[in-house]
Motif scaffolding. Structure first.
Motif: not given
Length: 275
Positions: A127-136, A206-208, A212-216, A224-227
């Motif tokens: 749904i997020m990909a179809d809405s153009g909200l992935i990586d935002t 913050w700890n998630d 964050a990995l799926v959406m960004m 930060l945590m994904v980094g």
């Protein structure tokens, strides 16, 4: 007196052991972050002979932890503001306003607490990909709000139920609208709960890592945590730099727990005495 002292020791010793078990990983991580890669390979458990800040500087600048820190700060701040606004409004309506279906609506919000993100991860990503909200930023903020809003509504509703309804009735008699009662009465009275819930939600966001990995997914928009997780890979053995990244990510959380531990405890127990 001897029995009292013995009882205190029986409580103090397990608590001291628990405190040591909690503090040791932080001290071990800080010790590793101050070592060179060679020193860590030779003896990972030995104490460092000098305070070397090069690893932290490398993690902050060369690896990009500074950019990830800013990304997390933007997302967490926006998410917490929206959560507090929507959660306080919903908590006020469900606890103080009398309308048909309020109980069913509150139970529906509670049902959201039992839906883990892993269950809805794939359809939500589509749904997020179809809405153009992935990586935002707005995409991740909306996901955090949707995931943690049931928890916020539950705590705010429970807290607002402890406020006598006569206060709301008196404010309405004085000529306040529903919005006026919310802004002038409920928000000031709900400040302790808002502070506690805001701290808890900030820690959750913050700890998630997973959301964050799926959406960004791109490197420029990582939190930060994904980094931090990206610093350690199958072919990477720079453990001191990885420990530096972990330390950078842990310091804000430690500061929050150190100075706001009372508010966190009050947030967990908010509304538990009534409603």
């Amino acid at each position: 007196m001897r029995r009292i002292r013995l009882g205190r020791w029986l409580v103090a010793i397990p608590m001291a052991l628990l405190a040591i078990a909690t503090v040791y990983p932080v001290l071990f991580t800080a010790n590793v972050a101050m070592k060179t890669r060679r020193d860590y390979i030779l003896d990972r458990f030995s104490l460092t002979d000098a305070l070397r800040w090069e690893n932290i500087s490398t993690a902050w600048t060369s690896v990009g932890m500074g950019r990830y820190f800013v990304n997390s700060l933007i997302v967490v701040t926006s998410s917490v503001v929206l959560l507090l606004l929507l959660g306080s409004m919903a908590g006020f309506a469900l606890s103080q306003l009398r309308f048909r279906g309020s109980t069913a609506l509150f139970l529906a919000c509670l049902a959201g607490l039992f839906v883990p993100f892993q269950v809805i991860m794939v359809p939500l990503a589509r749904i997020m990909a179809d809405s153009g909200l992935i990586d935002t930023y707005p995409g991740l903020v909306l996901v955090y709000v949707a995931q943690f809003l049931p928890f916020t509504v539950f705590l705010m509703t429970s807290y607002y139920k402890t406020i006598p309804p006569e206060i709301v009735d008196a404010a309405r008699i004085d000529g306040n609208s529903v919005y006026g009662v919310y802004r002038r009465i409920m928000l000031p009275l709900g400040t302790p709960a808002l502070l506690s819930v805001g701290i808890l939600n900030a820690l959750f966001c913050w700890n998630d890592v997973l959301m964050a990995l799926v959406m960004m997914p791109s490197a420029d928009h990582r939190t930060l945590m994904v980094g931090v997780t990206s610093l350690r890979g199958q072919y990477s053995d720079d453990i001191p730099t990885f420990a530096s990244g972990v330390l950078i990510a842990a310091v804000p959380v430690l500061v929050v727990y150190l100075f706001l531990q009372r508010q966190i405890a009050e947030g967990v127990a908010a509304g538990s005495t009534k409603g």
